[in-house]
Design an enzyme around this catalytic site. Structure first.
Site, PDB file in Angstrom:
ATOM      1  N   SER A 136      42.963  40.416  43.327  1.00 45.24           N
ATOM      2  CA  SER A 136      42.728  41.326  42.268  1.00 45.24           C
ATOM      3  C   SER A 136      41.115  41.095  42.082  1.00 45.24           C
ATOM      4  CB  SER A 136      43.311  40.881  41.045  1.00 45.24           C
ATOM      5  OG  SER A 136      44.493  40.973  41.352  1.00 45.24           O
ATOM      6  N   SER A 137      40.355  41.983  41.762  1.00 45.30           N
ATOM      7  CA  SER A 137      38.917  41.777  41.438  1.00 45.30           C
ATOM      8  C   SER A 137      38.182  41.206  42.497  1.00 45.30           C
ATOM      9  CB  SER A 137      38.706  41.167  39.962  1.00 45.30           C
ATOM     10  OG  SER A 137      37.667  41.200  39.461  1.00 45.30           O
ATOM     11  N   SER A 138      37.532  40.103  42.317  1.00 43.26           N
ATOM     12  CA  SER A 138      36.953  39.563  43.156  1.00 43.26           C
ATOM     13  C   SER A 138      37.860  39.220  44.423  1.00 43.26           C
ATOM     14  CB  SER A 138      36.384  37.913  42.825  1.00 43.26           C
ATOM     15  OG  SER A 138      35.776  37.379  43.784  1.00 43.26           O
TER      16      SER A 138
END
Ligand SMILES: *[C@@H]1O[C@H](CO)[C@@H](O)[C@H](O)[C@H]1NC(C)=O
Length: 292
Positions: A136-138
């Site tokens: 998720s995200s990074s």
């Protein structure tokens, strides 16, 4: 990329419980950026088990991501192994900006992550054709980077609210505070040929297949803005040589649109109407995509 401080501290209270199911592994091989390896091996391990590498958000840890997702519970049914590594620098974000981090076997986070997988394949007689990455995200940004730098290691990927491989190339950092904000703001727009050339240059001379990809994004994401979904799809449709074929509304749930490329076997996106950062993990859909 942001998780509120109170949330992180609240979650710390549960970390003892999570630690009980995650085992720290120290000597898994070369670890040039001092990552932490945490592993969950289910009680009923499958014969030749699959491996899922699950990558946390900035300010997160492997323990936190294990708590936020249902992979451990699902692995008790399905028998796969999950690796929940932790980054301990740059606000615990993954190295998706440096030249070494965007290269193969050059001393970046990606190299340490792949060494965790090699160790796990050997130690548990896992199936090297069933190695998957999600995040998720990074963690989604690193998923894109792992697909470009180690395409031979991963069969498929899914990820949430990230950016194309190389979007942060040359940025001073990879966190919300250390990075060049143009990438997260959706201002790094390239042609498909440019994205493909950038991804291919991360593992020059490679002519084999690239991992199948399912990537999710919310229309109300203010932190990693939605144009980044389009740029990922542009990059990976070029890498796979597939073209947009159709949108399917209200799939897999109301308000989500499935964006299908080719026959849908190599690349799909999900855009979630009104959903912010990050799109909640859809473990059941991801396991289906992995064929587990
Ligand atoms: C499919 O959905 C994407 C994402 O919302 C959108 O950008 C695109 O215009 C849609 N394409 C068609 C043909 O509806």
């Amino acid at each position: 990329m942001h998780i509120s401080t109170s949330f992180v501290f609240g979650v710390a209270a549960f970390s003892a419980a999570v630690n009980a199911v995650l085992t720290r592994v120290n000597d898994f091989g070369s670890n040039p950026t001092n990552l932490q390896m945490n592993i969950n091996v289910p009680a009923k391990l499958a014969d030749k088990p699959a491996i899922i590498l699950a990558l946390h958000l900035c300010a997160g840890t492997g323990e936190l991501y294990a708590l936020l997702t249902k992979y451990n519970a699902l692995s008790e049914e399905k028998g796969f192994i999950t690796i929940f590594p932790s980054s301990k620098k740059d606000l615990n974000c993954w190295e998706v900006n440096t030249a070494k981090g965007l290269s193969r076997d050059a001393g970046g986070d990606n190299q340490g992550l792949v060494n965790m997988i090699k160790y796990t394949i050997q130690k548990y007689n896992a199936d090297p054709t069933k190695v998957f990455v999600t995040g998720s995200s990074s963690g989604c940004m690193m998923t894109n980077v792992l697909m470009a730098t180690y395409p031979d290691v991963f069969a498929a990927s899914t990820c949430y609210s990230g950016v194309a491989a190389g979007c942060l190339a040359g940025s001073p950092g990879a966190s919300p505070i250390s990075s060049d904000p143009r990438c997260a703001n959706g201002q790094i727009i390239k042609t498909q040929a440019e994205w493909v050339a950038q991804a291919k240059a991360m593992y020059p001379g490679y002519n084999g297949p690239y991992p199948r990809m399912l990537t999710w994004h919310g229309t109300a994401d203010l932190l990693v803005k939605p144009p980044n979904l389009g740029e990922q799809l542009k990059q990976w449709s070029g890498m796979h040589g597939v073209e947009f074929s159709k949108n399917v509304t209200n799939t897999p749930q109301s308000g989500y649109t499935q964006i299908v490329y080719g026959d849908g076997s190599k690349l799909m996106g999900y855009i979630a109407e009104g959903v912010g950062h990050t799109v909640p993990v859809h473990e059941a859909e991801d396991l289906k995509w992995f064929g587990l």
